[in-house]
Design a protein around this motif. Sequence first.
Motif, PDB file in Angstrom:
ATOM      1  N   ILE A  66       0.663  -1.060   0.080  1.00  0.00           N
ATOM      2  CA  ILE A  66       0.046  -0.142   0.108  1.00  0.00           C
ATOM      3  C   ILE A  66       0.877   1.195  -0.108  1.00  0.00           C
ATOM      4  O   ILE A  66       0.720   2.300  -0.869  1.00  0.00           O
ATOM      5  CB  ILE A  66      -0.988  -0.004   1.129  1.00  0.00           C
ATOM      6  N   ALA A  67       1.962   1.347   0.774  1.00  0.00           N
ATOM      7  CA  ALA A  67       2.612   2.435   0.832  1.00  0.00           C
ATOM      8  C   ALA A  67       3.465   2.616  -0.348  1.00  0.00           C
ATOM      9  O   ALA A  67       3.708   3.948  -0.704  1.00  0.00           O
ATOM     10  CB  ALA A  67       3.807   2.165   2.071  1.00  0.00           C
ATOM     11  N   MET A  68       3.979   1.453  -0.956  1.00  0.00           N
ATOM     12  CA  MET A  68       4.496   1.943  -2.509  1.00  0.00           C
ATOM     13  C   MET A  68       3.678   2.193  -3.448  1.00  0.00           C
ATOM     14  O   MET A  68       3.933   3.340  -4.174  1.00  0.00           O
ATOM     15  CB  MET A  68       5.115   0.353  -3.060  1.00  0.00           C
ATOM     16  N   LYS A  69       2.453   1.621  -3.337  1.00  0.00           N
ATOM     17  CA  LYS A  69       1.368   2.109  -4.581  1.00  0.00           C
ATOM     18  C   LYS A  69       0.892   3.700  -4.114  1.00  0.00           C
ATOM     19  O   LYS A  69       0.630   4.123  -5.182  1.00  0.00           O
ATOM     20  CB  LYS A  69       0.217   1.033  -4.250  1.00  0.00           C
ATOM     21  N   LYS A  70       0.650   3.991  -3.058  1.00  0.00           N
ATOM     22  CA  LYS A  70      -0.083   5.092  -2.747  1.00  0.00           C
ATOM     23  C   LYS A  70       0.725   6.157  -2.276  1.00  0.00           C
ATOM     24  O   LYS A  70       0.431   7.411  -2.961  1.00  0.00           O
ATOM     25  CB  LYS A  70      -0.615   4.976  -1.059  1.00  0.00           C
ATOM     26  N   LEU A  77       7.830   9.064  -9.470  1.00  0.00           N
ATOM     27  CA  LEU A  77       7.335   9.293 -10.971  1.00  0.00           C
ATOM     28  C   LEU A  77       7.020  10.915 -11.067  1.00  0.00           C
ATOM     29  O   LEU A  77       7.032  11.378 -12.403  1.00  0.00           O
ATOM     30  CB  LEU A  77       5.963   8.572 -11.261  1.00  0.00           C
ATOM     31  N   GLN A  78       6.733  11.493 -10.159  1.00  0.00           N
ATOM     32  CA  GLN A  78       6.314  12.904 -10.240  1.00  0.00           C
ATOM     33  C   GLN A  78       7.188  13.925  -9.952  1.00  0.00           C
ATOM     34  O   GLN A  78       7.101  15.181 -10.184  1.00  0.00           O
ATOM     35  CB  GLN A  78       4.987  13.198  -9.562  1.00  0.00           C
ATOM     36  N   ASN A  79       8.521  13.352  -9.705  1.00  0.00           N
ATOM     37  CA  ASN A  79       9.614  14.315  -9.290  1.00  0.00           C
ATOM     38  C   ASN A  79      10.934  13.801  -9.812  1.00  0.00           C
ATOM     39  O   ASN A  79      11.344  12.647  -9.519  1.00  0.00           O
ATOM     40  CB  ASN A  79       9.720  14.153  -7.646  1.00  0.00           C
ATOM     41  N   GLU A  80      11.308  14.555 -10.722  1.00  0.00           N
ATOM     42  CA  GLU A  80      12.593  14.306 -11.608  1.00  0.00           C
ATOM     43  C   GLU A  80      13.740  14.291 -10.303  1.00  0.00           C
ATOM     44  O   GLU A  80      14.003  15.241  -9.732  1.00  0.00           O
ATOM     45  CB  GLU A  80      12.985  15.286 -12.563  1.00  0.00           C
ATOM     46  N   MET A  99      11.331  -0.497   4.835  1.00  0.00           N
ATOM     47  CA  MET A  99      11.272  -1.558   3.786  1.00  0.00           C
ATOM     48  C   MET A  99      10.657  -1.142   2.311  1.00  0.00           C
ATOM     49  O   MET A  99      11.100  -1.567   1.244  1.00  0.00           O
ATOM     50  CB  MET A  99      10.809  -2.764   4.229  1.00  0.00           C
ATOM     51  N   ALA A 100       9.621  -0.611   2.442  1.00  0.00           N
ATOM     52  CA  ALA A 100       8.882  -0.035   1.123  1.00  0.00           C
ATOM     53  C   ALA A 100       9.567   0.823   0.527  1.00  0.00           C
ATOM     54  O   ALA A 100      10.117   0.903  -0.862  1.00  0.00           O
ATOM     55  CB  ALA A 100       7.821   0.438   1.665  1.00  0.00           C
ATOM     56  N   LYS A 101      10.230   1.581   1.269  1.00  0.00           N
ATOM     57  CA  LYS A 101      11.032   2.854   0.802  1.00  0.00           C
ATOM     58  C   LYS A 101      12.442   2.334   0.102  1.00  0.00           C
ATOM     59  O   LYS A 101      12.825   2.692  -1.055  1.00  0.00           O
ATOM     60  CB  LYS A 101      11.777   3.990   1.680  1.00  0.00           C
ATOM     61  N   ALA A 102      12.869   1.485   0.716  1.00  0.00           N
ATOM     62  CA  ALA A 102      14.151   0.745   0.179  1.00  0.00           C
ATOM     63  C   ALA A 102      14.024  -0.199  -1.053  1.00  0.00           C
ATOM     64  O   ALA A 102      14.989  -0.159  -1.807  1.00  0.00           O
ATOM     65  CB  ALA A 102      14.606  -0.168   1.349  1.00  0.00           C
ATOM     66  N   ASP A 371      -0.669   8.491 -12.164  1.00  0.00           N
ATOM     67  CA  ASP A 371      -0.983   8.312 -10.680  1.00  0.00           C
ATOM     68  C   ASP A 371      -0.647   9.250  -9.636  1.00  0.00           C
ATOM     69  O   ASP A 371       0.728   9.338  -9.646  1.00  0.00           O
ATOM     70  CB  ASP A 371      -0.624   6.826 -10.311  1.00  0.00           C
ATOM     71  N   THR A 372      -1.345   9.971  -8.958  1.00  0.00           N
ATOM     72  CA  THR A 372      -1.008  10.842  -8.164  1.00  0.00           C
ATOM     73  C   THR A 372      -0.944  10.277  -6.784  1.00  0.00           C
ATOM     74  O   THR A 372      -1.535   9.310  -6.495  1.00  0.00           O
ATOM     75  CB  THR A 372      -1.838  12.272  -7.992  1.00  0.00           C
ATOM     76  N   PRO A 373      -0.019  10.760  -5.881  1.00  0.00           N
ATOM     77  CA  PRO A 373       0.015  10.253  -4.433  1.00  0.00           C
ATOM     78  C   PRO A 373      -1.352  10.172  -3.974  1.00  0.00           C
ATOM     79  O   PRO A 373      -1.877  11.472  -3.994  1.00  0.00           O
ATOM     80  CB  PRO A 373       1.085  11.063  -3.757  1.00  0.00           C
TER      81      PRO A 373
END
Length: 379
Positions: A66-70, A77-80, A99-102, A371-373
Amino acid sequence: MNIKEIKLHQLMMNMKHPFTTSFGTQQDRFITIIEAVDENGLSGFGECVSGEDPLYSEEFMDASLIAMKKYFAPLLLQNEIKHPDDVWELFKPFKRNNMAKAGIEGAVWDLYAKQHDIPLSKLLGGVKENVDVGVSLGLEETDELLLERIAEKVDEGYKRIKVKIKPGRDVEMIRTIRGKFKDIPLMVDANSAYTLDDIDTLKALDQFKLMMIEQPLAAGDLIDHAKLQRQLKTPVCLDESIDSYEAARGAIELGSCRIINVKVGRVGGLTQSKKIHDLAQKHHIPLWCGGMLEAGVGRLHNIAITTLGNFTLPGDTASSSRYWHEDIITPEVTAENGVVEVSHEPGIGAEVDFGKMEQYLQKTETITKEDTPDMIFYD
Ligand SMILES: O=C(O)CCC(=O)C1=CC=C[C@@H](O)[C@@H]1C(=O)O
Ligand SMILES: [Mg+2]
């Protein structure tokens, strides 16, 4: 870096043998492989190492997904970004979920290394061409069975053997092991199964010339670990407690351990792992890289970080065949006499084999720039 989309490949892998620790027994491994694809169709891969249930730590795979998808995939994807080190900063307002961040950050590191045609180990500043590895063995029903497993792994040449302990399966079990294997490099991992009330048991382990006792007490308890370390000859190694750079700093300053096990997922990724590496090196605290029962992608990230100079102790990055009948990468990770050669290929150094992955794949979800956060408070 021109990242176009993120794919989340959700796999269910069946382990060769059940793996038992002080907190439970595991047979199936639910793994998410993260694929970051750039505008040229080049892909980088990361692995999210959360457990199925929040037993090792508070993180668990459903929540990480959920954390990765949301949050994390849409944010990326929205920040270069220009460099993988930017990912930690980008995700920083979002608390924990390391762990999701990593997992996402790992895919970015691999992609960046491939875009620049260099091995991930070199990109991270690694200096080793091969790394020493040990093996982690779960509890068995009987000590005899554990002795057999140890004999197998000693024959395979692993550089150290780690066994799990828990109250009631500790001093006498280690005495039995030492009776048969007098001189092997041996360590124990308690996964927080003890408190300071068990000080006599923990002190009794001093007689067995163990390399270290891993995570004897509660994850959040740096103070009691410091008290314990002062009373033990055997080095304390912290695993679960080191869930951030700040925790590593606290543990070092308080004297809570003499060794640190770095797990890339637990600390939030490779950028944080490097930072902890540099801090520990400055304080003469040796490191090793732990494992989270990873498939090949996570395993290769672990090998890459282990090439940094202060990873001086054998890690838990055993051969792919330690856990899997067939890994998802080609070539698989193979330890020869406890040594893994570091690949010279760009990125993680092996191909993710979609043919092999197919047998484990449950679902792939793709996140695109549209897909926006998914947040209530976000501007
Ligand atoms: O070989 C590996 O991947 C390490 C296995 C291992 O010891 C562990 C995996 C996952 C959670 C824990 O039980 C644990 C550990 O504490 O290091
Ligand atoms: Mg551990």
